[in-house]
Scaffold this active site. Sequence first.
Site, PDB file in Angstrom:
ATOM      1  N   LYS A 164      -1.169 -35.271 -20.629  1.00 52.87           N
ATOM      2  CA  LYS A 164      -2.293 -35.116 -19.708  1.00 52.87           C
ATOM      3  C   LYS A 164      -2.928 -33.722 -19.783  1.00 52.87           C
ATOM      4  O   LYS A 164      -3.975 -33.499 -19.185  1.00 52.87           O
ATOM      5  CB  LYS A 164      -1.838 -35.364 -18.250  1.00 52.87           C
ATOM      6  CG  LYS A 164      -1.310 -36.764 -17.975  1.00 52.87           C
ATOM      7  CD  LYS A 164      -1.002 -36.978 -16.490  1.00 52.87           C
ATOM      8  CE  LYS A 164       0.113 -36.117 -15.949  1.00 52.87           C
ATOM      9  NZ  LYS A 164       1.426 -36.268 -16.607  1.00 52.87           N
ATOM     10  N   GLU A 326      17.824 -35.686 -12.618  1.00 48.39           N
ATOM     11  CA  GLU A 326      18.710 -35.028 -11.664  1.00 48.39           C
ATOM     12  C   GLU A 326      20.077 -35.705 -11.536  1.00 48.39           C
ATOM     13  O   GLU A 326      20.826 -35.374 -10.625  1.00 48.39           O
ATOM     14  CB  GLU A 326      18.023 -34.898 -10.301  1.00 48.39           C
ATOM     15  CG  GLU A 326      16.859 -33.926 -10.378  1.00 48.39           C
ATOM     16  CD  GLU A 326      16.251 -33.572  -9.033  1.00 48.39           C
ATOM     17  OE1 GLU A 326      15.417 -32.668  -9.023  1.00 48.39           O
ATOM     18  OE2 GLU A 326      16.589 -34.198  -8.017  1.00 48.39           O
ATOM     19  N   LYS A 347      37.645 -31.720  -8.745  1.00 43.81           N
ATOM     20  CA  LYS A 347      37.926 -30.289  -8.885  1.00 43.81           C
ATOM     21  C   LYS A 347      37.028 -29.628  -9.936  1.00 43.81           C
ATOM     22  O   LYS A 347      36.932 -28.409  -9.999  1.00 43.81           O
ATOM     23  CB  LYS A 347      39.384 -30.068  -9.271  1.00 43.81           C
ATOM     24  CG  LYS A 347      40.378 -30.443  -8.188  1.00 43.81           C
ATOM     25  CD  LYS A 347      40.545 -29.328  -7.191  1.00 43.81           C
ATOM     26  CE  LYS A 347      41.745 -29.575  -6.305  1.00 43.81           C
ATOM     27  NZ  LYS A 347      41.819 -28.595  -5.208  1.00 43.81           N
ATOM     28  N   ARG A 384       7.203 -24.746  -4.158  1.00 41.90           N
ATOM     29  CA  ARG A 384       7.675 -26.103  -4.420  1.00 41.90           C
ATOM     30  C   ARG A 384       8.881 -26.434  -3.566  1.00 41.90           C
ATOM     31  O   ARG A 384       9.849 -25.706  -3.545  1.00 41.90           O
ATOM     32  CB  ARG A 384       8.090 -26.251  -5.889  1.00 41.90           C
ATOM     33  CG  ARG A 384       6.990 -26.089  -6.880  1.00 41.90           C
ATOM     34  CD  ARG A 384       6.146 -27.334  -7.015  1.00 41.90           C
ATOM     35  NE  ARG A 384       5.087 -27.145  -7.991  1.00 41.90           N
ATOM     36  CZ  ARG A 384       3.883 -26.677  -7.682  1.00 41.90           C
ATOM     37  NH1 ARG A 384       3.598 -26.364  -6.436  1.00 41.90           N
ATOM     38  NH2 ARG A 384       2.975 -26.510  -8.622  1.00 41.90           N
TER      39      ARG A 384
END
Length: 408
Positions: A164, A326, A347, A384
């Site tokens: 874009k 994420e 752990k 943000r």
Amino acid sequence: MRLLQRWKLNLNQFFIFGIILFFLTMVLKFISLDYDPDNQNCDLSSEYCKNIYYQDLKLLASGRKNCSRIIIGDPDEVRKTQIDNLIVRNRRVLATDRDYLQLTKDCANFKKLKKYVMFSLSKEERNYPIAYSMVIHDDIEMFERLLRSIYMPQNIYCIHVDLKSSRTFLEAVKAIASCFPNVFLSSKRESVVYATWSRVQADLYCMEDLLNSNVDWKYLINTCGTDFPLKTNAEIVRALKLLNGKNNLESEKPPAYKKRRWEYHFDIKDHPVQTHIKKNLPPSNIPIFAGNAYVVLTRDFVKALFENPTAKNLMEWANDTYSPDEYLWATLHRLLEMPGSVPNHIKYDLSDLNSLARLVKWDELGGDMEHGAPYPGCTGKNRRQADGEKKTSTTAYTTMRPTRTEKI
Ligand SMILES: *[C@@H]1O[C@H](CO)[C@@H](O)[C@H](O)[C@H]1NC(C)=O
Ligand SMILES: *[C@@H]1O[C@H](CO)[C@@H](O)[C@H](O)[C@H]1NC(C)=O
């Protein structure tokens, strides 16, 4: 006696010859090494190269600003600078795509003007190349400043420019890359939609190209367009060596509120929309971990992304979920069969604050450090922060400063 005289003569001749040789060497040195910005053999063990380097890197702020004071947060200096910035004639106009197209017509001059470091600063760094995957979409000056600050001739840089992006932005990035043998644009491009698979795909395109390059890089680091390094290349190299072949990234047991991100199918248009369609469990019922998009990965891990069947299945399964960037890296990093991974035992969880890859100071992390906040409060403005999904507070500290909104 005669013998001694002859010896003396030879010694004199030898001495004169030595002097001539010395001057000849110096002359040759100045002719051949007369600042050649592409000279990659300039080693910092030589005084001559050191001088070029320090001359080259002299950076001064305009006006009367004292950067050291601003960095340590001296309130007087900060206020002075804020007032300074209000004066219109002091405002620097950002460089445009066209400016860079013009500047890069003469690459040698461009590199000199912008103070690129064109030789390895140590043997240790030269022998330890790093690969960078940079996913960007606009703001050419910010990108160029980032590139300049992490650029080293032994490293390799892949730039993914969004589909874009404007034509002039793309052209300007191409023009900058054309000045360096080790900076290139990804062979494939994606239109990146926030919180969708396309964000992962952009990095994957670069990762594949970087594997195909002829640089024997050891680790991969990815950046966005608005990153800035906190460490020098030498510091990064040393930190990577200490990882001993492990990846390093945020990877934690996911909080309950995030699970919907991969439990439902999302429709992707200009943004991801959750549907009522429940997804199957992840392939082989792999436990999902939460993390972020910015990672430090070994070369073998990156290779395995394109070869390991479990990794490939997981990626295919993840491609209609919310923000796979994420959790995908965080999850693969806990898969025993992936190189550089760590066991999925709790752990081994690593929070973003303890991972090497990225410092992100979320609004809720700033506060009163005497009450346990990890960072001081924000004195500027948060650019943000996802609104829809505020993190439920797990912070131990109590007093939080309100976000002030003046710009710094
Ligand atoms: C900037 O401030 C630091 C710290 O107070 C001081 O040591 C330094 O000399 C100052 N530099 C200039 C150029 O004024
Ligand atoms: C996700 O994977 C499926 C199966 O390979 C494929 O048909 C689809 O095009 C992929 N979607 C994206 C967004 O890559």
